[in-house]
Design a protein around this motif. Structure first.
Motif, PDB file in Angstrom:
ATOM      1  N   ASN A 404      13.290  56.460 -37.806  1.00 13.26           N
ATOM      2  CA  ASN A 404      13.562  55.456 -38.830  1.00 13.26           C
ATOM      3  C   ASN A 404      13.004  54.111 -38.349  1.00 13.26           C
ATOM      4  O   ASN A 404      13.625  53.416 -37.552  1.00 13.26           O
ATOM      5  CB  ASN A 404      15.073  55.357 -39.078  1.00 13.26           C
ATOM      6  N   LYS A 405      11.833  53.760 -38.851  1.00 12.65           N
ATOM      7  CA  LYS A 405      11.171  52.522 -38.426  1.00 12.65           C
ATOM      8  C   LYS A 405      11.959  51.286 -38.846  1.00 12.65           C
ATOM      9  O   LYS A 405      12.028  50.299 -38.092  1.00 12.65           O
ATOM     10  CB  LYS A 405       9.753  52.470 -38.995  1.00 12.65           C
ATOM     11  N   LYS A 406      12.566  51.326 -40.005  1.00 13.54           N
ATOM     12  CA  LYS A 406      13.350  50.172 -40.477  1.00 13.54           C
ATOM     13  C   LYS A 406      14.500  49.885 -39.519  1.00 13.54           C
ATOM     14  O   LYS A 406      14.848  48.720 -39.278  1.00 13.54           O
ATOM     15  CB  LYS A 406      13.879  50.443 -41.883  1.00 13.54           C
ATOM     16  N   ARG A 407      15.072  50.932 -38.978  1.00 14.54           N
ATOM     17  CA  ARG A 407      16.176  50.756 -38.033  1.00 14.54           C
ATOM     18  C   ARG A 407      15.687  50.062 -36.769  1.00 14.54           C
ATOM     19  O   ARG A 407      16.378  49.183 -36.225  1.00 14.54           O
ATOM     20  CB  ARG A 407      16.769  52.130 -37.690  1.00 14.54           C
ATOM     21  N   SER A 408      14.500  50.430 -36.276  1.00 11.35           N
ATOM     22  CA  SER A 408      13.930  49.795 -35.091  1.00 11.35           C
ATOM     23  C   SER A 408      13.679  48.312 -35.336  1.00 11.35           C
ATOM     24  O   SER A 408      13.987  47.464 -34.488  1.00 11.35           O
ATOM     25  CB  SER A 408      12.627  50.495 -34.686  1.00 11.35           C
ATOM     26  N   ILE A 409      13.087  48.002 -36.487  1.00 11.67           N
ATOM     27  CA  ILE A 409      12.817  46.595 -36.811  1.00 11.67           C
ATOM     28  C   ILE A 409      14.117  45.807 -36.873  1.00 11.67           C
ATOM     29  O   ILE A 409      14.215  44.672 -36.371  1.00 11.67           O
ATOM     30  CB  ILE A 409      12.043  46.498 -38.139  1.00 11.67           C
ATOM     31  N   TYR A 410      15.137  46.422 -37.453  1.00 13.03           N
ATOM     32  CA  TYR A 410      16.420  45.739 -37.607  1.00 13.03           C
ATOM     33  C   TYR A 410      17.034  45.386 -36.249  1.00 13.03           C
ATOM     34  O   TYR A 410      17.458  44.229 -36.032  1.00 13.03           O
ATOM     35  CB  TYR A 410      17.375  46.625 -38.405  1.00 13.03           C
ATOM     36  N   VAL A 411      17.111  46.333 -35.324  1.00 12.36           N
ATOM     37  CA  VAL A 411      17.772  46.048 -34.049  1.00 12.36           C
ATOM     38  C   VAL A 411      16.944  45.075 -33.208  1.00 12.36           C
ATOM     39  O   VAL A 411      17.516  44.269 -32.449  1.00 12.36           O
ATOM     40  CB  VAL A 411      18.041  47.345 -33.246  1.00 12.36           C
ATOM     41  N   ILE A 412      15.626  45.115 -33.339  1.00 15.75           N
ATOM     42  CA  ILE A 412      14.800  44.137 -32.614  1.00 15.75           C
ATOM     43  C   ILE A 412      15.038  42.744 -33.171  1.00 15.75           C
ATOM     44  O   ILE A 412      15.201  41.767 -32.418  1.00 15.75           O
ATOM     45  CB  ILE A 412      13.309  44.527 -32.691  1.00 15.75           C
ATOM     46  N   ASP A 413      15.055  42.637 -34.505  1.00 14.79           N
ATOM     47  CA  ASP A 413      15.309  41.334 -35.131  1.00 14.79           C
ATOM     48  C   ASP A 413      16.692  40.798 -34.762  1.00 14.79           C
ATOM     49  O   ASP A 413      16.869  39.608 -34.452  1.00 14.79           O
ATOM     50  CB  ASP A 413      15.202  41.457 -36.654  1.00 14.79           C
ATOM     51  N   GLU A 414      17.688  41.658 -34.764  1.00 16.85           N
ATOM     52  CA  GLU A 414      19.067  41.234 -34.547  1.00 16.85           C
ATOM     53  C   GLU A 414      19.317  40.787 -33.106  1.00 16.85           C
ATOM     54  O   GLU A 414      20.120  39.888 -32.865  1.00 16.85           O
ATOM     55  CB  GLU A 414      20.019  42.377 -34.905  1.00 16.85           C
ATOM     56  N   THR A 415      18.654  41.420 -32.142  1.00 15.10           N
ATOM     57  CA  THR A 415      18.984  41.159 -30.744  1.00 15.10           C
ATOM     58  C   THR A 415      17.962  40.315 -29.996  1.00 15.10           C
ATOM     59  O   THR A 415      18.315  39.651 -29.014  1.00 15.10           O
ATOM     60  CB  THR A 415      19.157  42.487 -29.994  1.00 15.10           C
ATOM     61  N   LEU A 416      16.703  40.318 -30.424  1.00 12.09           N
ATOM     62  CA  LEU A 416      15.665  39.676 -29.605  1.00 12.09           C
ATOM     63  C   LEU A 416      14.807  38.636 -30.334  1.00 12.09           C
ATOM     64  O   LEU A 416      14.312  37.704 -29.701  1.00 12.09           O
ATOM     65  CB  LEU A 416      14.731  40.759 -29.016  1.00 12.09           C
ATOM     66  N   SER A 417      14.610  38.805 -31.629  1.00 11.61           N
ATOM     67  CA  SER A 417      13.652  37.919 -32.327  1.00 11.61           C
ATOM     68  C   SER A 417      14.054  36.455 -32.259  1.00 11.61           C
ATOM     69  O   SER A 417      13.222  35.570 -31.994  1.00 11.61           O
ATOM     70  CB  SER A 417      13.507  38.360 -33.790  1.00 11.61           C
ATOM     71  N   ASP A 418      15.321  36.153 -32.513  1.00  9.24           N
ATOM     72  CA  ASP A 418      15.755  34.757 -32.485  1.00  9.24           C
ATOM     73  C   ASP A 418      15.656  34.174 -31.078  1.00  9.24           C
ATOM     74  O   ASP A 418      15.309  33.000 -30.896  1.00  9.24           O
ATOM     75  CB  ASP A 418      17.201  34.656 -32.985  1.00  9.24           C
ATOM     76  N   GLU A 419      15.990  34.971 -30.063  1.00  9.90           N
ATOM     77  CA  GLU A 419      15.941  34.489 -28.678  1.00  9.90           C
ATOM     78  C   GLU A 419      14.520  34.109 -28.272  1.00  9.90           C
ATOM     79  O   GLU A 419      14.298  33.133 -27.554  1.00  9.90           O
ATOM     80  CB  GLU A 419      16.479  35.568 -27.733  1.00  9.90           C
ATOM     81  N   LEU A 420      13.535  34.895 -28.733  1.00 11.94           N
ATOM     82  CA  LEU A 420      12.143  34.642 -28.349  1.00 11.94           C
ATOM     83  C   LEU A 420      11.372  33.865 -29.403  1.00 11.94           C
ATOM     84  O   LEU A 420      10.211  33.497 -29.174  1.00 11.94           O
ATOM     85  CB  LEU A 420      11.433  35.976 -28.089  1.00 11.94           C
ATOM     86  N   ASP A 421      12.011  33.650 -30.566  1.00 12.49           N
ATOM     87  CA  ASP A 421      11.357  32.963 -31.688  1.00 12.49           C
ATOM     88  C   ASP A 421      10.061  33.683 -32.075  1.00 12.49           C
ATOM     89  O   ASP A 421       9.014  33.069 -32.267  1.00 12.49           O
ATOM     90  CB  ASP A 421      11.066  31.500 -31.333  1.00 12.49           C
ATOM     91  N   LEU A 422      10.158  35.019 -32.188  1.00  9.44           N
ATOM     92  CA  LEU A 422       9.021  35.857 -32.566  1.00  9.44           C
ATOM     93  C   LEU A 422       9.484  36.878 -33.589  1.00  9.44           C
ATOM     94  O   LEU A 422      10.668  37.232 -33.646  1.00  9.44           O
ATOM     95  CB  LEU A 422       8.449  36.591 -31.350  1.00  9.44           C
ATOM     96  N   ASP A 423       8.547  37.363 -34.416  1.00  5.92           N
ATOM     97  CA  ASP A 423       8.926  38.423 -35.347  1.00  5.92           C
ATOM     98  C   ASP A 423       8.984  39.763 -34.613  1.00  5.92           C
ATOM     99  O   ASP A 423       8.656  39.866 -33.426  1.00  5.92           O
ATOM    100  CB  ASP A 423       7.958  38.474 -36.533  1.00  5.92           C
ATOM    101  N   ALA A 424       9.418  40.814 -35.318  1.00  6.22           N
ATOM    102  CA  ALA A 424       9.674  42.110 -34.683  1.00  6.22           C
ATOM    103  C   ALA A 424       8.423  42.690 -34.041  1.00  6.22           C
ATOM    104  O   ALA A 424       8.482  43.288 -32.950  1.00  6.22           O
ATOM    105  CB  ALA A 424      10.251  43.088 -35.707  1.00  6.22           C
ATOM    106  N   VAL A 425       7.272  42.530 -34.691  1.00 11.88           N
ATOM    107  CA  VAL A 425       6.031  43.097 -34.139  1.00 11.88           C
ATOM    108  C   VAL A 425       5.651  42.397 -32.841  1.00 11.88           C
ATOM    109  O   VAL A 425       5.290  43.054 -31.841  1.00 11.88           O
ATOM    110  CB  VAL A 425       4.882  42.987 -35.167  1.00 11.88           C
ATOM    111  N   GLU A 426       5.755  41.073 -32.804  1.00 10.69           N
ATOM    112  CA  GLU A 426       5.406  40.343 -31.586  1.00 10.69           C
ATOM    113  C   GLU A 426       6.389  40.643 -30.461  1.00 10.69           C
ATOM    114  O   GLU A 426       6.006  40.736 -29.295  1.00 10.69           O
ATOM    115  CB  GLU A 426       5.361  38.842 -31.867  1.00 10.69           C
ATOM    116  N   VAL A 427       7.661  40.819 -30.798  1.00  8.18           N
ATOM    117  CA  VAL A 427       8.641  41.203 -29.774  1.00  8.18           C
ATOM    118  C   VAL A 427       8.305  42.584 -29.230  1.00  8.18           C
ATOM    119  O   VAL A 427       8.377  42.833 -28.023  1.00  8.18           O
ATOM    120  CB  VAL A 427      10.071  41.179 -30.353  1.00  8.18           C
TER     121      VAL A 427
END
Length: 708
Positions: A404-427
């Motif tokens: 489930n790719k949407k699930r992967s994007i979601y957990v990356i966004d929720e836990t790491l994107s804000d900390e690194l100020d990057l979108d899911a692909v860049e993270v």
């Protein structure tokens, strides 16, 4: 040849099934609550492809080989019995003191240097369960103080009354004379017959390790006792499962010494890292069969990343005193460097360094990565690979697991994107680059610490995630040649199928082959040959007990040698088993010199300091039929195959998505060449050909990945 070999990993159970000329690889998720269930599922998938039932296969195969990480997991989790220890009077604090190094054993260099935050691991034997007995044997085996039997009875009763569930006997200098350890065992059985003592195991250090070193020998026995119950029940569980399916022969268990044996001839300590070491054994066999030369093996599975070295000539590196978990032990174990970086390794944000940290915590098989849709809430390396477009959501693990790719994007966004100020692909790019660099650093450190030159080595990449990350790792490490062996995704299981029945026995021995001051050669041939004959007899007894013919037993003599008082000790295998004169002594010296020069550079030898033997080791084994590796040649003219589709894929070295050709397993034929960027998806793994690399399959099923 009909054979089943299984490698039970932290995430997947890999099966390699041989039915005459048919070779089949299969996988299933590891079922940690009952390993037999995952084993059955993987075997059923292989049997379905072969067109036979599981019962038919198990009735006709010559053997079932089993490698497991169960012991490793039990140590990590700290789940085991209350272990008690009996030591020589005056040595009660040897185990708790741990040579003053207990704070740092099993930690990386950074944590070892962090003394203000240093903490000892929870002891496997608490101080309150250590008792001493009055006795003493000197360094050459002479009894100085006889064992006091009444004292032994008092101490044993006290330990049993205090809830001991396993008893370790580790007396000073027991390797030179085990009479007192043997007598304590007799007293325990006299005081507590089997029907009263129940299943409490009693282990003697002199039987677990033949080398000197009071602390490491005691810890080897303690770890063995701690894992005994877990391994006993797990192996019985699997054995009963096989018997219920019609398999009547003894099951075989892979050892970390590079061999295998029946469960009744297996110590729990010998099963630690047995799966990855089976992969190193397969790498050795491939190197010897094809003339591949120096090999660094890279096994990237779902939970860990294991690095092994096989120098040209196939003499593997041994750890003289390996660290298992947080404890240094004395056991002959093939060297392996394990990093907590696999497909299921969790990516977390490190606030101190403002960076992504990979592992060592893993999502395992339950719940697994977030994309498995089984409840995983934290991003893993596999989630990043899926977001970057490397994995096919509908055909992962041969279609048995839908991602489930949407699930992967979601957990990356929720836990790491804000900390690194990057979108899911860049993270995801950061995760991919971080894990590749982390593993490359591990390979570089391993090669340099063992005297190897990176440019001389070929990377042998296998495991379910090895072909997916090999380009990034090799580029970071400066390696230009990668070989994916046949059946790369289950290569460790294949290695288990190639293992021989083998037992290693060793003993400490102070032998000076060349005395520098007197300029004299060793001449006590009878004493040295006596040591060797004693070790050979122990190995023969082990194999005969398992039903093998004594006439079929073969022996390999090894010695741990060094120049003078150097700290570097080298394991040297010889082509002779006896020393009967000056010519044989010179042959030992010459062999040592050649191997030392190959590993550390010609001219580094220092015979003027003297040449010493620290340990004598004899490997006793039975030759057997193995899977043949015939060629790694690509052969003939090359053409470019037609892709089956294209997919938008993100690479760490390129900005934006790249329209990347995707191939299936039909592209892995020796007449083809594939230039990166490209993806090749097979039933059990994915080959990622990054820009600047080309993929060239070989005639025999191996695949080269070469830097353009």
């Amino acid at each position: 040849m009909k054979r089943i070999s299984v490698d039970i990993g932290g995430t997947f159970s890999d099966c390699f099934f041989v039915w005459d000329d048919i070779y089949i690889e299969s996988k299933a998720l590891t079922t940690h609550h009952n390993l037999a269930l995952g084993f059955n599922e993987a075997l059923d998938r292989a049997c379905d492809r072969a067109g036979i039932s599981r019962e038919t296969a198990l009735k006709e195969v010559d053997s079932v080989r089993y490698a497991t990480t169960l012991g490793t997991n039990a140590l990590i989790e700290g789940k085991g019995p209350r272990v008690a220890a009996i030591v020589t009077h005056g040595f009660e604090d040897t185990i708790p003191l741990s040579r003053g190094r207990g704070y740092g054993e099993g930690l990386d260099g950074v944590k070892q240097g962090d003394m203000p935050d240093a903490q000892r691991p929870d002891p496997l034997v608490p101080r309150r369960l250590i008792r001493s007995v009055k006795e003493r044997i000197d360094s050459v085996g002479e009894v100085l103080v006889p064992l006091m039997y009444d004292d032994v009875r008092t101490q044993v009763r006290d330990l049993v009354n205090n809830g001991a569930e396993a008893i370790v006997i580790a007396l000073t200098n027991a390797t030179e004379n085990s009479v007192h350890e043997d007598r304590i065992l007799e007293i325990i059985l006299e005081e507590y017959p089997t029907h009263e003592l129940g299943s409490i195991p009693v282990l003697l250090s002199s039987q677990v390790s033949g080398r000197k070193g009071e602390y490491v020998r005691a810890m080897a026995t303690i770890v063995d006792a701690f894992l005994h119950e877990t391994m006993f029940h797990a192996l019985n569980q699997l054995s009963n499962n096989l018997r219920d399916s019609g398999y009547e022969k003894p099951m075989l268990v892979i050892h970390n010494s590079g061999g295998m044996a029946q469960p009744n001839s297996t110590d729990a300590l010998q099963t630690i890292h047995s799966g990855p070491i089976a992969g190193v054994g397969a790498a050795q066999h491939l190197s010897e069969s094809t003339g591949l030369g120096d090999v660094v093996s890279m096994d990237m599975g779902g939970t860990s990343f294991d690095i092994g070295l096989v120098p040209e000539g196939g003499v593997r590196h041994y750890d003289f005193q390996p660290t298992i978990g947080r404890w240094m032990v004395s056991a002959p174990m093939i060297h392996l460097n394990t990093l907590g970086a696999g497909g299921g390794s969790i990516a977390a944000y490190n606030r101190i360094h403002h960076a992504i940290q990979i592992g060592p915590e893993s999502a395992g098989s339950d719940p697994g990565p977030a994309c498995y849709d089984r409840g995983g809430l934290r991003p893993t390396v596999t989630d990043a690979d899926l977001v970057l477009g490397y994995l096919d959501p509908d055909n992962y693990a041969n279609g048995h697991i839908k991602l489930n790719k949407k699930r992967s994007i979601y957990v990356i966004d929720e836990t790491l994107s804000d900390e690194l100020d990057l979108d899911a692909v860049e993270v995801a790019k950061v995760i991919k680059k971080t894990v590749d660099e982390q593993m490359a650093i591990g390979i570089e450190k391993e090669l340099r610490s063992r005297g190897g030159l990176i440019e001389d080595y070929t990377m042998l990449a296998y495991g379910g995630n090895g072909p997916l990350h090999a380009c990034g790792i090799a580029a970071s490490a400066g390696i230009s040649r990668i070989l994916f062996p046949p059946f790369a995704s289950v290569f460790s299981a294949l290695g288990a199928g190639n293992m021989r029945p083998l037992h290693i026995h060793e003993r400490s021995a102070y032998v000076v082959l060349y005395e520098a001051i007197k300029r004299s050669l060793y001449n006590k041939y009878e004493a040295l040959n006596g040591y060797i004959a004693e070790l050979e007899e122990k190995g023969a007894e082990d194999l005969v007990r398992q039903g093998y013919d004594r006439a079929d037993v073969r022996y390999r003599l090894e010695m741990d040698m060094r120049y003078g008082n150097q700290l570097v000790t080298t394991a040297v295998a010889f082509d002779i088993n006896r020393v009967n004169g000056v010519a044989d002594v010179l042959h030992l010296i010459k062999t040592f010199s050649e191997i030392f020069g190959e590993r550390y550079g010609e001219g580094t030898q220092a015979p003027e300091a003297g040449i010493r033997v620290q340990t004598i080791r004899v490997a006793s084994y039975i030759e057997g039929e193995v899977i043949a590796f015939e060629s790694i040649e690509t052969g003939g003219e090359k053409t470019k195959p037609a892709p089956v589709t294209h997919r938008k894929v993100h690479f760490t070295s390129i900005t934006g998505a790249v329209d990347t050709p995707v191939y299936d397993a039909d592209a892995l034929k020796h007449e083809y060449v594939i230039h990166g960027p490209a993806i090749v998806t097979t039933e059990n793994t994915t080959y990622l050909v990054e820009p600047g690399w080309r993929l060239e399959p070989t005639v025999q099923g191996a695949v080269w990945l070469l830097s353009d």
